[in-house]
Scaffold this motif. Structure first.
Motif, mmCIF file in Angstrom:
data_model
loop_
_atom_site.group_PDB
_atom_site.id
_atom_site.type_symbol
_atom_site.label_atom_id
_atom_site.label_comp_id
_atom_site.label_asym_id
_atom_site.label_seq_id
_atom_site.Cartn_x
_atom_site.Cartn_y
_atom_site.Cartn_z
ATOM 1 N N ILE A 483 -4.933 -3.594 3.933
ATOM 2 C CA ILE A 483 -5.490 -3.531 2.739
ATOM 3 C C ILE A 483 -6.857 -3.006 2.830
ATOM 4 O O ILE A 483 -7.738 -3.268 3.718
ATOM 5 C CB ILE A 483 -5.759 -4.784 1.765
ATOM 6 N N VAL A 484 -7.279 -1.882 2.106
ATOM 7 C CA VAL A 484 -8.694 -1.483 2.093
ATOM 8 C C VAL A 484 -9.109 -1.359 0.805
ATOM 9 O O VAL A 484 -8.652 -0.667 -0.026
ATOM 10 C CB VAL A 484 -8.730 0.049 2.580
ATOM 11 N N ASN A 485 -9.946 -2.400 0.464
ATOM 12 C CA ASN A 485 -10.544 -2.480 -0.803
ATOM 13 C C ASN A 485 -11.989 -2.825 -0.942
ATOM 14 O O ASN A 485 -11.929 -4.262 -1.118
ATOM 15 C CB ASN A 485 -9.771 -3.299 -1.901
ATOM 16 N N GLU A 514 -17.322 -1.183 5.740
ATOM 17 C CA GLU A 514 -16.236 -0.586 6.622
ATOM 18 C C GLU A 514 -15.222 -0.026 5.611
ATOM 19 O O GLU A 514 -14.597 1.178 5.733
ATOM 20 C CB GLU A 514 -15.735 -1.339 7.474
ATOM 21 N N ASP A 515 -14.660 -0.812 4.343
ATOM 22 C CA ASP A 515 -13.946 -0.170 3.608
ATOM 23 C C ASP A 515 -14.414 1.047 2.669
ATOM 24 O O ASP A 515 -13.724 1.922 2.601
ATOM 25 C CB ASP A 515 -13.468 -1.171 2.536
ATOM 26 N N TYR A 516 -15.792 1.122 2.498
ATOM 27 C CA TYR A 516 -16.110 2.220 1.709
ATOM 28 C C TYR A 516 -16.177 3.597 2.771
ATOM 29 O O TYR A 516 -15.909 4.584 2.213
ATOM 30 C CB TYR A 516 -17.691 2.087 1.343
ATOM 31 N N LEU A 517 -16.366 3.142 3.831
ATOM 32 C CA LEU A 517 -16.489 4.186 4.821
ATOM 33 C C LEU A 517 -14.870 5.099 5.086
ATOM 34 O O LEU A 517 -14.974 6.001 5.235
ATOM 35 C CB LEU A 517 -16.891 4.054 6.259
ATOM 36 N N SER A 518 -13.986 3.965 5.206
ATOM 37 C CA SER A 518 -12.749 4.183 5.328
ATOM 38 C C SER A 518 -12.238 5.344 4.117
ATOM 39 O O SER A 518 -11.250 5.880 4.274
ATOM 40 C CB SER A 518 -11.709 3.025 5.483
ATOM 41 N N LEU A 519 -12.583 5.019 2.930
ATOM 42 C CA LEU A 519 -12.228 5.804 1.706
ATOM 43 C C LEU A 519 -13.260 6.870 1.582
ATOM 44 O O LEU A 519 -13.098 7.552 0.370
ATOM 45 C CB LEU A 519 -12.446 4.829 0.554
#
Length: 737
Positions: A483-485, A514-519
């Motif tokens: 999950i990336v949220n 980290e999730d923000y960067l992944s998105l």
């Protein structure tokens, strides 16, 4: 886009001044057309350009009016000598004049029927010269394609030329195939047209042009151009790539076709699917349903004798769409309980007529809430909740979240929280059943829904905060799949803050960054890290400080890769020296962050940098792209939808660079396979990546990775940076000599 070009009048200008001005004018004119910096002082060029444009009084059209095509061509040709004086701007200058020559002959062809074929051939030749120098020039491509395809009938030589261009320029391959298909369609050879549309679609399954061309063959020409001999499959594909308008057109046409041929059961299925797409996009209106009804049942048709069930379904659909009171739904029969279900194949799963009913009523509730009528909204949503508890548990969680928010915003609806607590108990019971069935997908949905409800209540006394912490921590747990949220993790950080668990709060916020960067939400990541440092700088432990420092470095690099003034784009540093700096930064970040996460960030950044490098620096672009691809040499989860485009650009660039592009013909990308909560494994000849925010996979040919390794080794040792000529031995690439 056609470009109008004017020239200096030699009788009005000093010849020396005219020569200097014309050079500068050509440079600035075509730097805007080609997106390149032609000379060291753009501002002065712009000023001179404006003066020149104002003073110019002799145009190409003036030559054409007097049928002086040859004189105009000689005038343009004479300027080629001026390009030599521009040094670094020479290539741009020559391309600009070639574009002007192409435009001249293109206009001459329109004005002179007798010589039109000759003029067209000359125009094509000049546009090809432009494309050779600047393959991404959209104006040249537009005019080139118009000239190639404007002839009546099929010219085999023209088709062969376009096929050749498709092989030479992979980035334009989809557009070329679609235009070839258009030529055959205009010649009424629909089968051949379909074959080229399908080629375009296979090349890029996300192309709106390819999808739209196939849809048009069916909706306007009654020709079924589909990949798997099934219109609904194409409708699903269009829906999935965010083109629901095409999906709606296909299903409506299919419905009319089935009904016309008295296949009423199939027509009924098409009606349900059409209504589902319409309801899902909130497009269903009384006028659209009435228009469909009129098409199916003109006054001369007796619905009691033909398609009675279809007629009933449309009549009831009108009632549902027009209803302002939930009580009016009692008269509906078909949409409340008709069986069997309509199967939507693969990704869409089962679609029941009542699924359409629930979506319509859900939309009505949202509309009433927005209009300030919470009582009416509650009635619509309560009906949906009562029905979807057993029929559609995933949709139940969506409506439950809306209902809880309705109660927060309108305390008079539920002053003692009795209704909300009843809803929470129902969610707990359903979650327990999901655990019993080991339904990981639904377990996570229940945790997310309950976590959001407890978080939004903001009643932290008693067990409120503890409940929110428990539900949200489970919602982001990896035990239920990737999950990336960033929003969920940030909410969890807020809850930890309320509980004075600062260490856990920092960890949750860090994962959110980290999730923000992944998105690819770099700005959001930057803002959050600033907030965390300001709020917790004195209470963080050493490990947390190192992580945040590493994240700051990564954010800095992601910005650097996007910066138009960076050392690579400005030619201030060699590509290899720049990549050494990148490697050092990657090693440093690896000390406190996951290696896979760090590699993903540099894959994204280097891909973006490579895409920004101009096409006249193919070697530099190739080096950057090869290094970007090398960052994802293991199978793991990608995160952002834009990663599809990144891999596609890398594939195209490498394909353009090798001497034997046919070796890469098997390269493909597939977004349509549902890999939710399953382990993705390699396929023979390919490496598979899952984009977990979409639950889709990307398939990259292993040959690209082999080629990537060869190219990196070549460019790392060859300081002259000559073009790598690739040969294949035993099926594997190597640099010749």
């Amino acid at each position: 886009m056609l470009l109008r070009v004017t020239f200096l009048n030699p009788t009005l200008s000093n010849m020396k001044t005219k020569k200097i001005y014309s050079i500068i004018f050509i440079a600035i004119l075509f730097s805007s057309c080609f997106g390149q910096d032609a000379a060291p002082s753009p501002v002065s060029y712009e000023q001179i350009s404006k003066t020149l444009v104002k003073d110019l009084n002799v145009t190409i059209n003036d030559y054409l009016v007097e049928d002086k095509v040859a004189e105009a061509a000689m005038h343009i040709k004479s300027k080629m000598f001026d390009c030599l004086e521009l040094e670094d701007g020479r290539k741009l200058c020559e391309a600009g004049l070639n574009f002007t020559s192409g435009y001249l002959y293109q206009q001459a062809a329109l004005k002179n029927g007798l010589k039109s074929n000759s003029y067209i051939k000359r125009a094509i030749t000049y546009y090809e010269k432009v494309l050779y120098a600047y393959p991404d020039n959209k104006a040249a491509w537009s005019n080139f394609m118009k000239l190639m395809t404007q002839q009546q009938g099929i010219d085999p030589a023209t088709i062969a030329k376009l096929e050749e261009m498709a092989k030479k320029y992979p980035s334009e391959r989809v557009n070329i195939y679609v235009r070839i298909g258009d030529v055959y369609r205009n010649d009424n050879d629909l089968q051949k047209a379909c074959s080229y549309y399908q080629k375009a679609y296979k090349e890029d399954p996300f192309s709106e042009k390819a999808c739209g061309a196939m849809v048009e063959l069916y909706t306007k020409y009654d020709f079924s151009c589909v990949m798997r001999n099934d219109i609904r499959q194409l409708a699903m594909d269009c829906q999935e790539i965010d083109l629901p308008n095409y999906s709606e057109e296909l299903l409506r046409k299919e419905l009319l076709s089935f009904f016309k041929n008295k296949k009423y059961t199939k027509a009924l299925e098409s009606l349900v699917l059409w209504a589902y797409v319409m309801a899902d996009n909130d497009w269903l209106t009384s006028s659209k349903v009435t228009r469909l009804k009129t098409n199916l049942f003109p006054k001369s048709v007796n619905p009691n004798r033909s398609g009675a069930t279809v007629y009933q379904a449309i009549q009831e659909l009108q009632i549902i769409v027009r209803s302002e009171q939930i009580e009016n739904i009692d008269a509906v029969q078909f949409w409340k309980g008709y069986n069997p279900s309509v199967n939507m194949y693969d990704n869409w799963g089962r679609v029941l007529p009542k699924s359409v009913l629930y979506k319509i009523l859900y939309s009505k509730g949202k509309k009433k809430s927005f209009q300030g009528n919470p009582e009416r909204a509650e009635k619509f949503w309560q009906y949906v909740l009562d029905k979807t508890r057993d029929d559609d548990r995933a949709f139940f969680t969506v409506v439950a979240s809306e209902m809880a928010e309705l109660y927060y915003n309108n305390p008079s609806l539920d002053p003692s929280d009795k209704k909300l607590n009843k809803l929470i108990i129902r969610l707990f019971n359903m979650k327990g059943a999901a655990y019993g069935a080991n339904d990981l997908r639904m377990i996570r949905k229940y945790h997310i829904t309950l976590g959001g409800i407890f978080y939004n209540k903001k009643k932290w006394e008693g067990d409120g905060a503890a409940n929110a912490r428990f539900q949200l921590s489970r919602a982001v747990s990896s035990r239920f799949g990737p999950i990336v949220n960033p929003r969920l993790r940030r909410m969890l950080g807020d809850v930890y803050t309320e509980l004075d668990q600062n260490e856990d709060a920092v960890n949750a916020y860090t994962k959110s960054i980290e999730d923000y960067l992944s998105l690819d939400l770099i700005r959001d990541a930057d803002r959050l890290i600033t907030i965390i440092v300001e709020r917790y700088s004195t209470s963080m432990n050493a490990t947390q400080s190192k992580k945040l420092n590493s994240l700051r470095v990564l954010i800095g690099w992601r910005k650097e890769f996007k910066n138009p003034d960076n050392d690579i784009l400005k030619n201030k540093m060699s590509t290899n020296d720049y990549l050494k700096k990148v490697s050092i930064a990657q090693v440093e970040a690896n000390k406190s962050l996951s290696k896979e996460f760090v590699k993903l960030q540099f894959f994204k950044g280097l891909s973006d940098l490579g895409a920004s490098i101009s096409d006249d620096r193919k070697i530099d672009k190739q080096i950057i792209f090869a290094n970007a691809l090398g960052k994802i040499d293991k199978i793991y989860e990608l995160s952002s939808p834009t990663d599809f485009n990144r891999i596609k650009k890398i594939k195209i660039s490498l394909e353009e660079s090798v001497e034997q592009p046919k070796k890469l013909e098997k390269a493909k990308m597939n977004k349509r396979t549902d890999l939710s909560y399953t382990t993705s494994g390699s396929k023979a000849g390919f490496r598979t990546y899952t984009v977990n925010t979409l639950n889709k996979e990307v398939i990259v040919p292993t040959q690209l990775f082999e080629l990537n390794k060869v190219l990196k080794n070549h460019y790392a040792t060859d300081k002259t940076l000559q073009k790598a000529e690739i040969e294949y031995r035993n099926g594997r690439p190597r640099v010749k000599n």
